[in-house]
Motif scaffolding. Structure first.
Motif, mmCIF file in Angstrom:
data_model
loop_
_atom_site.group_PDB
_atom_site.id
_atom_site.type_symbol
_atom_site.label_atom_id
_atom_site.label_comp_id
_atom_site.label_asym_id
_atom_site.label_seq_id
_atom_site.Cartn_x
_atom_site.Cartn_y
_atom_site.Cartn_z
ATOM 1 N N THR A 178 -56.804 36.778 6.029
ATOM 2 C CA THR A 178 -58.215 36.567 6.786
ATOM 3 C C THR A 178 -58.279 37.910 7.183
ATOM 4 N N GLU A 227 -58.533 42.715 18.894
ATOM 5 C CA GLU A 227 -58.596 41.121 19.311
ATOM 6 C C GLU A 227 -58.842 40.290 18.302
ATOM 7 N N GLN A 249 -55.361 27.014 15.335
ATOM 8 C CA GLN A 249 -55.643 27.290 13.197
ATOM 9 C C GLN A 249 -54.750 26.495 12.417
HETATM 10 P P1 AMP Z 1 -55.215 41.878 9.472
HETATM 11 O O1 AMP Z 1 -55.752 42.343 8.158
HETATM 12 O O2 AMP Z 1 -54.323 40.201 9.069
HETATM 13 O O3 AMP Z 1 -54.393 42.921 9.793
HETATM 14 O O4 AMP Z 1 -56.611 41.871 10.352
HETATM 15 C C1 AMP Z 1 -57.309 42.431 10.718
HETATM 16 C C2 AMP Z 1 -58.098 41.464 11.896
HETATM 17 O O5 AMP Z 1 -58.592 40.659 11.529
HETATM 18 C C3 AMP Z 1 -57.227 40.904 13.164
HETATM 19 O O6 AMP Z 1 -56.624 42.337 14.131
HETATM 20 C C4 AMP Z 1 -58.328 40.549 13.606
HETATM 21 O O7 AMP Z 1 -59.357 40.347 14.456
HETATM 22 C C5 AMP Z 1 -58.726 40.125 12.773
HETATM 23 N N1 AMP Z 1 -58.362 37.865 12.417
HETATM 24 C C6 AMP Z 1 -57.498 38.489 10.875
HETATM 25 N N2 AMP Z 1 -56.632 37.165 10.774
HETATM 26 C C7 AMP Z 1 -57.125 36.447 11.533
HETATM 27 C C8 AMP Z 1 -57.463 35.448 11.970
HETATM 28 N N3 AMP Z 1 -56.322 33.986 11.332
HETATM 29 N N4 AMP Z 1 -57.242 35.010 13.102
HETATM 30 C C9 AMP Z 1 -58.374 35.704 14.366
HETATM 31 N N5 AMP Z 1 -58.198 36.933 13.706
HETATM 32 C C10 AMP Z 1 -57.839 37.216 12.713
#
Ligand code: AMP
Length: 215
Positions: free
Chosen positions: A32, A58, A90
């Protein structure tokens, strides 16, 4: 199988998800974080809306994350969800979407560290991402390859959300959601918690053992 890989920022979700898709043929990694960054890079309306959440560390609102992710859930697919679901809302929406497609998650692996400060130091100490492939590296234990040696030409850059303030927000958001999420999947009998403070190869071995496919 449909697998979700969860854990706080810096525990090594991306690294382990990459190893899993490299070992398990036919599996797709659905991250995601990548879906969010793709929208930001493409400067779509959604991308413009979610950039401020992403850059501050966030969580992006549930309904946006769901609208980006659910279309990727092919009924007959084999996939590893990297960093999703991150909230109980989710998880419940994912359950319904998968039920409609004929089958729920098979395994939820949570990578857990007892050392939040260590996670922050680990990310700030050298996490790099390839702009060409999206692959994640670390200068200390999984260094980016030299250009002539590899299929990954880079460049290898620090992510825009890799700063202390953002990382602390990400860890705090994760801490609030982790227990309800774990309980949800424990009740379904599909949860495995893996010690993320172990060496990288040991973590990989524990994940494959949990999946019932030891390497
Ligand atoms: P990551 O690459 O998994 O470290 O995600 C980077 C950023 O994307 C997070 O800090 C959130 O801002 C957003 N993000 C990714 N996945 C999610 C999720 N499942 N729910 C909410 N925000 C997400």
């Amino acid at each position: 199988m449909k697998i979700a890989l969860l854990g706080a920022v810096g525990v090594g979700k991306g690294t382990q998800a990459q190893r899993m898709v490299e070992t398990l043929s036919n599996y797709t990694r659905i991250s995601t974080g990548e879906l969010v960054r793709n929208q930001i890079e493409a400067a779509t309306d959604i991308g413009t809306e979610i950039k401020r959440y992403h850059d501050r560390g966030e969580p992006v609102p549930d309904e946006i994350i769901l609208s980006l992710t659910i279309p990727h859930l092919q009924p007959a697919g084999f996939y590893i969800l990297d960093g999703f679901p991150r909230t109980l809302v989710q998880a419940q929406a994912l359950d319904s979407a998968l039920d409609e497609r004929g089958g729920g998650l098979d395994h939820v692996i949570v990578l857990e560290s007892a050392d939040n400060e260590g996670l922050i130091e680990r990310v700030l100490g050298g996490r790099r991402q390839s702009l060409a492939t999206g692959r994640v590296y670390h200068l200390n234990n999984d260094a980016p390859p030299s250009p002539e040696m590899s299929m990954d030409p880079g460049p290898f850059e620090r992510r825009s959300d890799d700063n202390e303030e953002s990382l602390r927000r990400q860890i705090s958001a994760y801490s609030q959601e982790a227990d309800p999420l774990k309980k949800h999947y424990e009740e379904q009998g599909i949860l495995t918690v893996v010690n993320a403070d172990a060496p990288i190869d040991e973590i990989t071995a524990s994940i494959f053992e949990a999946l019932g496919t030891p390497r």
